[in-house]
Motif scaffolding. Structure first.
Motif, PDB file in Angstrom:
ATOM      1  N   GLN A 178       0.826  -1.200   0.000  1.00 28.54           N
ATOM      2  CA  GLN A 178       0.000   0.000   0.000  1.00 28.54           C
ATOM      3  C   GLN A 178       0.863   1.254   0.000  1.00 28.54           C
ATOM      4  O   GLN A 178       0.566   2.234  -0.703  1.00 28.54           O
ATOM      5  CB  GLN A 178      -0.927  -0.013   1.216  1.00 28.54           C
ATOM      6  CG  GLN A 178      -2.055  -1.035   1.116  1.00 28.54           C
ATOM      7  CD  GLN A 178      -2.844  -1.158   2.407  1.00 28.54           C
ATOM      8  OE1 GLN A 178      -2.333  -0.881   3.490  1.00 28.54           O
ATOM      9  NE2 GLN A 178      -4.096  -1.587   2.290  1.00 28.54           N
ATOM     10  N   LEU A 179       1.943   1.238   0.775  1.00 28.58           N
ATOM     11  CA  LEU A 179       2.853   2.380   0.802  1.00 28.58           C
ATOM     12  C   LEU A 179       3.532   2.564  -0.549  1.00 28.58           C
ATOM     13  O   LEU A 179       3.607   3.682  -1.077  1.00 28.58           O
ATOM     14  CB  LEU A 179       3.898   2.180   1.903  1.00 28.58           C
ATOM     15  CG  LEU A 179       5.008   3.245   1.958  1.00 28.58           C
ATOM     16  CD1 LEU A 179       4.408   4.625   2.229  1.00 28.58           C
ATOM     17  CD2 LEU A 179       6.041   2.881   3.021  1.00 28.58           C
ATOM     18  N   GLU A 180       4.022   1.461  -1.118  1.00 24.88           N
ATOM     19  CA  GLU A 180       4.664   1.537  -2.430  1.00 24.88           C
ATOM     20  C   GLU A 180       3.722   2.099  -3.478  1.00 24.88           C
ATOM     21  O   GLU A 180       4.094   2.949  -4.287  1.00 24.88           O
ATOM     22  CB  GLU A 180       5.138   0.149  -2.867  1.00 24.88           C
ATOM     23  CG  GLU A 180       6.357  -0.361  -2.148  1.00 24.88           C
ATOM     24  CD  GLU A 180       6.785  -1.717  -2.658  1.00 24.88           C
ATOM     25  OE1 GLU A 180       7.989  -1.922  -2.847  1.00 24.88           O
ATOM     26  OE2 GLU A 180       5.913  -2.585  -2.868  1.00 24.88           O
ATOM     27  N   ALA A 181       2.482   1.602  -3.464  1.00 20.13           N
ATOM     28  CA  ALA A 181       1.500   2.051  -4.448  1.00 20.13           C
ATOM     29  C   ALA A 181       1.238   3.543  -4.312  1.00 20.13           C
ATOM     30  O   ALA A 181       1.167   4.271  -5.310  1.00 20.13           O
ATOM     31  CB  ALA A 181       0.202   1.267  -4.286  1.00 20.13           C
ATOM     32  N   ARG A 182       1.101   4.036  -3.092  1.00 23.99           N
ATOM     33  CA  ARG A 182       0.840   5.449  -2.888  1.00 23.99           C
ATOM     34  C   ARG A 182       2.001   6.297  -3.388  1.00 23.99           C
ATOM     35  O   ARG A 182       1.811   7.334  -4.041  1.00 23.99           O
ATOM     36  CB  ARG A 182       0.582   5.742  -1.406  1.00 23.99           C
ATOM     37  CG  ARG A 182       0.112   7.168  -1.146  1.00 23.99           C
ATOM     38  CD  ARG A 182       0.032   7.461   0.336  1.00 23.99           C
ATOM     39  NE  ARG A 182       1.334   7.408   0.964  1.00 23.99           N
ATOM     40  CZ  ARG A 182       2.249   8.371   0.874  1.00 23.99           C
ATOM     41  NH1 ARG A 182       2.012   9.442   0.144  1.00 23.99           N
ATOM     42  NH2 ARG A 182       3.406   8.248   1.483  1.00 23.99           N
ATOM     43  N   LEU A 219      -5.468  -0.317  -4.884  1.00 24.08           N
ATOM     44  CA  LEU A 219      -4.136   0.150  -4.506  1.00 24.08           C
ATOM     45  C   LEU A 219      -3.590   1.192  -5.474  1.00 24.08           C
ATOM     46  O   LEU A 219      -3.035   2.215  -5.062  1.00 24.08           O
ATOM     47  CB  LEU A 219      -3.163  -1.035  -4.449  1.00 24.08           C
ATOM     48  CG  LEU A 219      -3.070  -1.836  -3.156  1.00 24.08           C
ATOM     49  CD1 LEU A 219      -2.121  -3.008  -3.344  1.00 24.08           C
ATOM     50  CD2 LEU A 219      -2.602  -0.965  -2.010  1.00 24.08           C
ATOM     51  N   TYR A 220      -3.732   0.914  -6.763  1.00 22.76           N
ATOM     52  CA  TYR A 220      -3.085   1.753  -7.781  1.00 22.76           C
ATOM     53  C   TYR A 220      -4.042   2.717  -8.478  1.00 22.76           C
ATOM     54  O   TYR A 220      -3.691   3.312  -9.493  1.00 22.76           O
ATOM     55  CB  TYR A 220      -2.382   0.858  -8.807  1.00 22.76           C
ATOM     56  CG  TYR A 220      -1.229   0.101  -8.209  1.00 22.76           C
ATOM     57  CD1 TYR A 220       0.018   0.698  -8.066  1.00 22.76           C
ATOM     58  CD2 TYR A 220      -1.391  -1.196  -7.738  1.00 22.76           C
ATOM     59  CE1 TYR A 220       1.066   0.020  -7.488  1.00 22.76           C
ATOM     60  CE2 TYR A 220      -0.349  -1.888  -7.154  1.00 22.76           C
ATOM     61  CZ  TYR A 220       0.880  -1.272  -7.027  1.00 22.76           C
ATOM     62  OH  TYR A 220       1.926  -1.943  -6.445  1.00 22.76           O
ATOM     63  N   LYS A 221      -5.250   2.847  -7.931  1.00 18.97           N
ATOM     64  CA  LYS A 221      -6.233   3.794  -8.463  1.00 18.97           C
ATOM     65  C   LYS A 221      -6.479   3.546  -9.953  1.00 18.97           C
ATOM     66  O   LYS A 221      -6.472   4.469 -10.767  1.00 18.97           O
ATOM     67  CB  LYS A 221      -5.774   5.238  -8.236  1.00 18.97           C
ATOM     68  CG  LYS A 221      -5.338   5.562  -6.820  1.00 18.97           C
ATOM     69  CD  LYS A 221      -6.461   5.334  -5.814  1.00 18.97           C
ATOM     70  CE  LYS A 221      -6.014   5.688  -4.399  1.00 18.97           C
ATOM     71  NZ  LYS A 221      -7.016   5.333  -3.383  1.00 18.97           N
ATOM     72  N   MET A 222      -6.676   2.293 -10.299  1.00 22.15           N
ATOM     73  CA  MET A 222      -6.898   1.903 -11.685  1.00 22.15           C
ATOM     74  C   MET A 222      -8.339   1.456 -11.875  1.00 22.15           C
ATOM     75  O   MET A 222      -8.986   0.980 -10.940  1.00 22.15           O
ATOM     76  CB  MET A 222      -5.964   0.751 -12.094  1.00 22.15           C
ATOM     77  CG  MET A 222      -4.495   1.065 -12.072  1.00 22.15           C
ATOM     78  SD  MET A 222      -3.492  -0.391 -12.527  1.00 22.15           S
ATOM     79  CE  MET A 222      -3.890  -0.541 -14.274  1.00 22.15           C
TER      80      MET A 222
END
Length: 438
Positions: A178-182, A219-222
Motif C-alpha cells: 500500500q505504501l509503495e503504491a501510494r 491500490l493503484y487507483k486503476m
C-alpha cells in the motif's frame, strides 16, 4: 574501499550488512536525541518518523521491486547458470543483492539518474524508506546510483558515505504494498514504469501474494478495464516472445506499449470465430517482427483489423490454402467440432504465418494490402477516383500480360482472379450505361 568479496562481516559488503548488524545499528542510532523527522502516510495514519544516518553499505535492496519485475525474469533467461530462485528466494543472499544492484543501475542509466547524481552538487534530499529489517521500500534506484558513484570515486562522492534513512515499524506485506503504491501514484520526479514491468509486477502480486484484481485496482487507483487490458497486453507480448524463441526477453517489447494496446483493442472488436482472431494475431506478430514494412505499428495494427478480409484473400491466393483445411490444434483447444469453411481457411493461414519460410512473403503481402488501402482512402475523395482506379487496374493487367506469361509462372488462383475482375468490370459497365450522357 571495502572489499566486496567479504559479505559475511557486518560492514564487509557494498550490498548490505548482516541482519543482526543492521538491526543493532538501527537501535543504536535511533536512541539519539533531537533527530529530525520525515512525514509518511503509513498503516492508515500520517506519522512523523525519525531520520537517522547510516553507512551506505548497510541497507539491502528489496527484491519485490516493480521497476525490476521484467528485468529480473530477463536476467534469468540470459543467465541460465544462475539459481532459479535468485530473486524469489532468500533476499539476504549476496548474489541476489549483487544481481539486483546491476538491474537497478541499468534502470538508473535509462532515466539518467546516474548523470544527475554524478554532479557533486546534487546530494540526497529525501531519506530512503527502509522496512524494519533494512530492506529499501523506497529509493532502491537512488541507493544503487550512490553506491556506484562512491565505489568509482570515494573522494569525489564522499558525501554519499552516509545516507539518511527512515526505518518503518513492523508491517505486513499488504501494508508495504500500500505504501509503495501510494508513492508510485504521486506525481513527482520519479520515473514512470515501463508498461511490461508494471504488468509483470501486477502478476507477481497476484500469483505470489494473493492480491485480487480488485485489490490492485484499489491500490493503484486503476479502473478494472485498464488493469485487464494491461494483463491482456502482457499475455500477448509473452506469447509473441515465446513464439520467437525469446522467452522472458522483455526489453524486446518494452518500447511497444501502444502496439500491444492496439492489438488487444482491435482483436476484441473482431467479429468471427477463433480462426479469424488467430489469423489476426499471427499477422500482427509478423508486423511486429519488422515494423519498417508498415511504418507506425500503433496505426498499422488497427488498419490490419479493418483490412483483414482483403489480407485473407491475398494470402489464400498466394499460398493456395484450401477452404476445407482444419487446424487440429485449434479444434483440440476449443473442444473439437467442425468449423465452417471460412474459419478453417483462416486457421490454415494462421499456420502459414507461423511458418518461418512462408513468413517473409506473407509479411510483404500484408504490408502491400495495408499500403493499398491507405492509398485508396486518399484517392476515393477525388472526383476522378473511378478513372484513376481503372487506369491503375489497366496498368497492372498490362504488366501482367507482358511480363507474367512465363512457363514458370504460378497459375493456381489466376482463373479465380480473372473471373472476379470480369464481374467487377460488368458492374462498372452497367453503371456507365446508366449514368453516361448520350
Amino acid at each position: 574501499m571495502t572489499n566486496i568479496a567479504m559479505p559475511d562481516t557486518p560492514n564487509g559488503s557494498r550490498f548490505g550488512w548482516t541482519k543482526p548488524a543492521r538491526r543493532e545499528e538501527f537501535e543504536t542510532r535511533g536512541k539519539a536525541e533531537g533527530l529530525p523527522t520525515y512525514r509518511v502516510v503509513f498503516q492508515g495514519q500520517t506519522k512523523d518518523f525519525p531520520i537517522i544516518r547510516v553507512p551506505i553499505d548497510l541497507p539491502k535492496y528489496r527484491m519485490v521491486n516493480g521497476r525490476t519485475a521484467s528485468l529480473q525474469v530477463e536476467h534469468l533467461a540470459l543467465n541460465p547458470d544462475d539459481r532459479r530462485d535468485l530473486f524469489i528466494g532468500d533476499p539476504e543472499m549476496w548474489d541476489a543483492q549483487e544481481a539486483q544492484h546491476a538491474l537497478l543501475i541499468q534502470l538508473g542509466r535509462q532515466s539518467e539518474l546516474d548523470k544527475y547524481f554524478a554532479d557533486p552538487a546534487h546530494k540526497q534530499v529525501d531519506p530512503l524508506l527502509l522496512d524494519q529489517d533494512g530492506f529499501a521500500v523506497n529509493g532502491n534506484r537512488r541507493l544503487s546510483a550512490w553506491r556506484d558513484l562512491i565505489h568509482s570515486d570515494p573522494a569525489k562522492y564522499g558525501h554519499f558515505e552516509h545516507i539518511d534513512v527512515v526505518v518503518l515499524p513492523h508491517a505486513t506485506e499488504k501494508e508495504i504494498n500500500q505504501l509503495e503504491a501510494r508513492l508510485q501514484i504521486e506525481k513527482d520526479i520519479r520515473a514512470e514504469y515501463d508498461w511490461d514491468a508494471e504488468a509483470n509486477m501486477m502478476l507477481v502480486k497476484m500469483e505470489r501474494f494473493g492480491f485480487t484484481p480488485a485489490d490492485l485496482c484499489h491500490l493503484y487507483k486503476m479502473k478494472e478495464g485498464d488493469l485487464q487490458q494491461l494483463l491482456d497486453m502482457r499475455e500477448y507480448a509473452d506469447e509473441y516472445l515465446r513464439s520467437r524463441g525469446k522467452t522472458d526477453m522483455w526489453s524486446e517489447v518494452s518500447s511497444q506499449e501502444h502496439t500491444f494496446q492496439r492489438l488487444v483493442q482491435s482483436r476484441g472488436k473482431l467479429s468471427g470465430g477463433v480462426g479469424r482472431k488467430e489469423l489476426f494475431k499471427e499477422a500482427a506478430f509478423a508486423l511486429i517482427d519488422d515494423p519498417s514494412a508498415v511504418g507506425r505499428l500503433y496505426t498499422a495494427i488497427p488498419e490490419l483489423a479493418l483490412s483483414l478480409d482483403k489480407v485473407t484473400e491475398r494470402l489464400a491466393g498466394e499460398f493456395d490454402v484450401a477452404s476445407d483445411v482444419h487446424d487440429d490444434e485449434l479444434d483440440a483447444l476449443f473442444g473439437g467440432g467442425v468449423a465452417d469453411n471460412a474459419s478453417d481457411r483462416e486457421a490454415a493461414l494462421a499456420a502459414v504465418l507461423r511458418d518461418e519460410q512462408s513468413l517473409p512473403r506473407a509479411r510483404e503481402i500484408i504490408a502491400d494490402v495495408l499500403e493499398s488501402e491507405r492509398q485508396l482512402k486518399k484517392d476515393n475523395k477525388k472526383t476522378g477516383y473511378l478513372l484513376d482506379m481503372c487506369a491503375k487496374a489497366n496498368s497492372a493487367l498490362t504488366v501482367a500480360a507482358k511480363d507474367g506469361l512465363r512457363p514458370e509462372s504460378k497459375l493456381g488462383g489466376v482463373e479465380k482472379q480473372l473471373n472476379e475482375i470480369d464481374a467487377r468490370v460488368a458492374v462498372i459497365r452497367a453503371f456507365l450505361a446508366q449514368h453516361a450522357k448520350a
